[in-house]
Design a protein around this motif. Sequence first.
Motif, mmCIF file in Angstrom:
data_model
loop_
_atom_site.group_PDB
_atom_site.id
_atom_site.type_symbol
_atom_site.label_atom_id
_atom_site.label_comp_id
_atom_site.label_asym_id
_atom_site.label_seq_id
_atom_site.Cartn_x
_atom_site.Cartn_y
_atom_site.Cartn_z
ATOM 1 N N SER A 1 0.847 -1.198 0.000
ATOM 2 C CA SER A 1 0.000 0.000 0.000
ATOM 3 C C SER A 1 0.876 1.239 0.000
ATOM 4 O O SER A 1 0.685 2.152 -0.806
ATOM 5 N N ARG B 1 -10.537 -0.785 6.334
ATOM 6 C CA ARG B 1 -9.268 -1.347 5.859
ATOM 7 C C ARG B 1 -8.716 -2.346 6.874
ATOM 8 O O ARG B 1 -8.209 -3.397 6.535
ATOM 9 N N ARG C 1 0.493 15.212 -4.301
ATOM 10 C CA ARG C 1 1.543 15.032 -5.313
ATOM 11 C C ARG C 1 1.284 15.981 -6.488
ATOM 12 O O ARG C 1 0.147 16.423 -6.706
HETATM 13 O O1 DC Z 1 -6.703 2.141 -4.641
HETATM 14 P P1 DC Z 1 -5.442 1.515 -4.036
HETATM 15 O O2 DC Z 1 -5.320 1.745 -2.570
HETATM 16 O O3 DC Z 1 -5.281 0.064 -4.386
HETATM 17 O O4 DC Z 1 -4.234 2.296 -4.748
HETATM 18 C C1 DC Z 1 -2.896 2.082 -4.414
HETATM 19 C C2 DC Z 1 -2.117 3.387 -4.564
HETATM 20 O O5 DC Z 1 -2.051 3.749 -5.944
HETATM 21 C C3 DC Z 1 -2.732 4.585 -3.841
HETATM 22 O O6 DC Z 1 -1.979 4.972 -2.725
HETATM 23 C C4 DC Z 1 -2.736 5.700 -4.825
HETATM 24 C C5 DC Z 1 -2.295 5.130 -6.118
HETATM 25 N N1 DC Z 1 -3.269 5.323 -7.191
HETATM 26 C C6 DC Z 1 -3.111 6.421 -8.004
HETATM 27 O O7 DC Z 1 -2.230 7.235 -7.769
HETATM 28 N N2 DC Z 1 -3.940 6.604 -9.064
HETATM 29 C C7 DC Z 1 -4.915 5.743 -9.311
HETATM 30 N N3 DC Z 1 -5.719 5.956 -10.365
HETATM 31 C C8 DC Z 1 -5.121 4.623 -8.468
HETATM 32 C C9 DC Z 1 -4.270 4.450 -7.406
#
Ligand code: DC
Length: 225
Positions: free
Chosen positions: A94, A155, A185
């Motif tokens: 994660s 979670r 970001r």
């Molecule tokens: O949805 P998730 O928790 O499985 O996503 C994992 C990481 O990926 C999350 O911290 C943010 C990134 N992410 C992203 O930047 N853009 C996306 N479209 C999906 C996820």
Amino acid sequence: MKQIVAIDGPSGAGKSTVARELARRLGYIHLDTGAMYRAVALAAGRARIALNDINALDELCREIDIGLVNTPQGLKVTLQGEDVTLLIRTPEMSSASSAVSSVSEVRRHMVRLQRKIGSGGGVVAEGRDVGTVVFPDAAAKFYLDASVKERAKRRWLELKERGIEEPQENVLNDISARDHNDSTRDDSPLHRADDALVIDTTSKTPEEVVEEIFLSVKELEAGCG
Ligand code: DC
């Protein structure tokens, strides 16, 4: 007409549960974009690539083969043909995926792949930038949210069900840190698209949320959205 359904929101807002069931009911493909960033993080770890080594990550993304296979049991994620569905769901992955997802070169590769998968429509895509960057022209956009406490609880339960025991406080801290990373970001930060409908899932069941989105997509399919 088959639609592209874009579902964005922070971690633990219920996106995956809702997207999976919605895709099943609509007969659409479930496109979990977060799983793709998780697979990149796993591949980077295996290749011993530092999560801030932009050139190496760029190169890696050119080479790796990430597969998303919709099965009756849910989404199967493969990396070079290997089933990594469970391996990418650890707390380590994660935070590593949050780190690699802030690298623009990685995003460029993933977005290209996501658009290819969604090119024919009939897709329920979930993530952070699906309605804002990947499919800005989608007619069906939703932004799921819930209180950070509720999201951390979900979670924690999810990890527990998978046999991963983590103190609740750690999960809450991890979610807060990822919220911060993902929304601050430079490249494609998490934010609600202006034309997305916000659904607060804090006190709703996944079924209620699925039903709400399902009805709205059916209207769009019928051309009366
Ligand atoms: O949805 P998730 O928790 O499985 O996503 C994992 C990481 O990926 C999350 O911290 C943010 C990134 N992410 C992203 O930047 N853009 C996306 N479209 C999906 C996820």
